[in-house]
Design a protein around this motif. Structure first.
Motif, mmCIF file in Angstrom:
data_model
loop_
_atom_site.group_PDB
_atom_site.id
_atom_site.type_symbol
_atom_site.label_atom_id
_atom_site.label_comp_id
_atom_site.label_asym_id
_atom_site.label_seq_id
_atom_site.Cartn_x
_atom_site.Cartn_y
_atom_site.Cartn_z
ATOM 1 N N GLU A 100 -16.414 18.682 -29.738
ATOM 2 C CA GLU A 100 -16.360 19.264 -30.923
ATOM 3 C C GLU A 100 -15.347 19.959 -31.152
ATOM 4 O OE1 GLU A 100 -21.263 21.781 -33.132
ATOM 5 O OE2 GLU A 100 -21.033 21.501 -30.889
ATOM 6 N N ALA A 101 -15.225 20.385 -30.237
ATOM 7 C CA ALA A 101 -13.867 21.194 -30.250
ATOM 8 C C ALA A 101 -12.517 20.452 -30.958
ATOM 9 C CB ALA A 101 -13.386 21.770 -29.105
ATOM 10 N N VAL A 102 -12.829 18.906 -30.617
ATOM 11 C CA VAL A 102 -11.809 18.370 -31.403
ATOM 12 C C VAL A 102 -11.221 18.124 -31.885
ATOM 13 C CG1 VAL A 102 -10.342 15.819 -30.592
ATOM 14 C CG2 VAL A 102 -11.230 17.853 -28.615
ATOM 15 N N LEU A 103 -13.299 17.820 -33.104
ATOM 16 C CA LEU A 103 -13.102 17.104 -34.228
ATOM 17 C C LEU A 103 -13.307 18.454 -34.831
ATOM 18 C CD1 LEU A 103 -16.784 15.890 -32.909
ATOM 19 C CD2 LEU A 103 -14.859 13.892 -33.714
ATOM 20 N N GLY A 104 -12.743 19.510 -34.414
ATOM 21 C CA GLY A 104 -12.596 20.679 -35.483
ATOM 22 C C GLY A 104 -10.848 20.661 -35.409
ATOM 23 N N MET A 105 -9.879 20.044 -34.378
ATOM 24 C CA MET A 105 -8.596 19.821 -34.811
ATOM 25 C C MET A 105 -7.990 18.466 -36.006
ATOM 26 S SD MET A 105 -7.570 20.985 -31.153
ATOM 27 C CE MET A 105 -8.819 22.376 -30.442
ATOM 28 N N PRO A 106 -7.637 19.328 -37.051
ATOM 29 C CA PRO A 106 -7.674 17.872 -38.275
ATOM 30 C C PRO A 106 -6.489 16.533 -37.990
ATOM 31 C CG PRO A 106 -7.064 19.867 -38.974
ATOM 32 C CD PRO A 106 -7.696 20.381 -37.659
ATOM 33 N N GLU A 107 -5.557 16.673 -36.864
ATOM 34 C CA GLU A 107 -4.743 16.415 -36.688
ATOM 35 C C GLU A 107 -4.500 15.541 -35.396
ATOM 36 O OE1 GLU A 107 -3.039 15.686 -38.952
ATOM 37 O OE2 GLU A 107 -3.329 17.266 -40.192
ATOM 38 N N LEU A 108 -5.745 15.958 -34.941
ATOM 39 C CA LEU A 108 -6.469 14.816 -33.852
ATOM 40 C C LEU A 108 -7.518 14.280 -34.549
ATOM 41 C CD1 LEU A 108 -6.157 17.024 -30.386
ATOM 42 C CD2 LEU A 108 -4.456 15.702 -31.417
ATOM 43 N N SER A 109 -7.601 12.628 -33.703
ATOM 44 C CA SER A 109 -8.497 11.321 -34.164
ATOM 45 C C SER A 109 -8.950 10.960 -33.064
ATOM 46 C CB SER A 109 -8.119 10.609 -35.319
ATOM 47 O OG SER A 109 -8.549 9.279 -35.056
ATOM 48 N N LEU A 110 -10.418 11.813 -33.234
ATOM 49 C CA LEU A 110 -11.199 11.350 -31.537
ATOM 50 C C LEU A 110 -11.710 9.742 -32.134
ATOM 51 C CD1 LEU A 110 -11.976 12.480 -28.576
ATOM 52 C CD2 LEU A 110 -14.489 13.260 -30.332
ATOM 53 N N GLN A 111 -11.555 9.188 -30.750
ATOM 54 C CA GLN A 111 -11.566 7.408 -30.843
ATOM 55 C C GLN A 111 -12.979 7.138 -29.909
ATOM 56 O OE1 GLN A 111 -10.580 5.683 -33.674
ATOM 57 N NE2 GLN A 111 -9.387 7.424 -34.354
#
Length: 233
Positions: free
Chosen positions: A151-162
């Protein structure tokens, strides 16, 4: 299975045949599974030979070695993958240099990677590494903390969780790893439902157990020894 004395080209052909056979047994298309050739501790010339045989996904585990090879090879067709443990202080060096980072395992590292991506004006694709075997000596987030980190990573727009990555415990019999691959797939499926996202990538399986990983849904298999032969440390 590894043809250690054979040329890299012959090894690659053998690996591709083995992956294709595993896909057929699993009722999957080979196009759904990417072979990542893990080149750590192998020279740039070996990587060039793999590239000449159209192996364009190349994985590395050590930052300085990886960056040196990237400069030496400088082939825009190559998709570089970083699969090793990653220290947050190295974030600035690797963001934007790799097609995919496989080993994100903490919110602290995520923030460092995101800040570096913002500074460089890039979006960095990442996988979260999960410690499916709960092994103290291995990196990776524990499964109970995975939703919070995702959830934290998804809230960081310049990281794309794959998606997710794992290194299961080692077994002499590769069938022993299969339940851990199944666990990673279930964790991914649960995350997709919980967070309402699509996470297409499951990075799991290496030279000794990639066939079991493919049976459980791997989309990336990380193969080094069977392609490049034994490493010299």
């Amino acid at each position: 299975m590894a043809h250690e004395c054979a040329p890299i080209e012959a090894n690659l052909a053998h690996v591709r045949e083995s992956v294709a056979s595993a896909c057929i047994r699993a009722g999957r298309s080979m196009e759904d599974v990417a072979i990542i050739a893990i080149a750590k501790k192998h020279p740039a010339e070996a990587v060039r030979r793999a590239i000449a045989a159209m192996q364009l996904d190349i994985g590395e585990s050590y930052v300085q070695e990886a960056l040196a090879k990237q400069e030496e090879i400088a082939d825009p067709r190559v998709r570089w993958h970083f699969v090793g443990g990653l220290q947050s202080r190295k974030a600035k060096e690797i963001v934007g240099r790799f097609h995919l980072l496989h080993s994100l395992d903490s919110e602290k590292l995520a923030h460092k990677l995101h800040n570096a991506a913002v500074d460089q004006g890039v979006t960095q694709s990442v996988l979260i590494q999960v410690n499916v075997g709960r092994e103290e000596q291995k990196s990776g987030v524990m499964e109970e903390k995975l939703p919070e980190l995702a959830e934290a990573v998804l809230g960081m727009p310049e990281l794309s969780l794959q998606g997710l990555m794992c290194l299961p415990p080692f077994f002499d019999d590769p069938d022993g790893a299969q339940p851990f691959f199944a666990k990673l797939r279930k964790l991914r499926d649960d995350l997709e439902r919980r967070l309402g996202v699509t996470l297409p990538t499951l990075s799991m399986g290496m030279t000794g157990d990639f066939q079991q990983a493919i049976a459980e849904g791997a989309t990336c298999v990380r193969i080094g020894t069977a392609i490049f032969g034994p490493r010299e440390y």
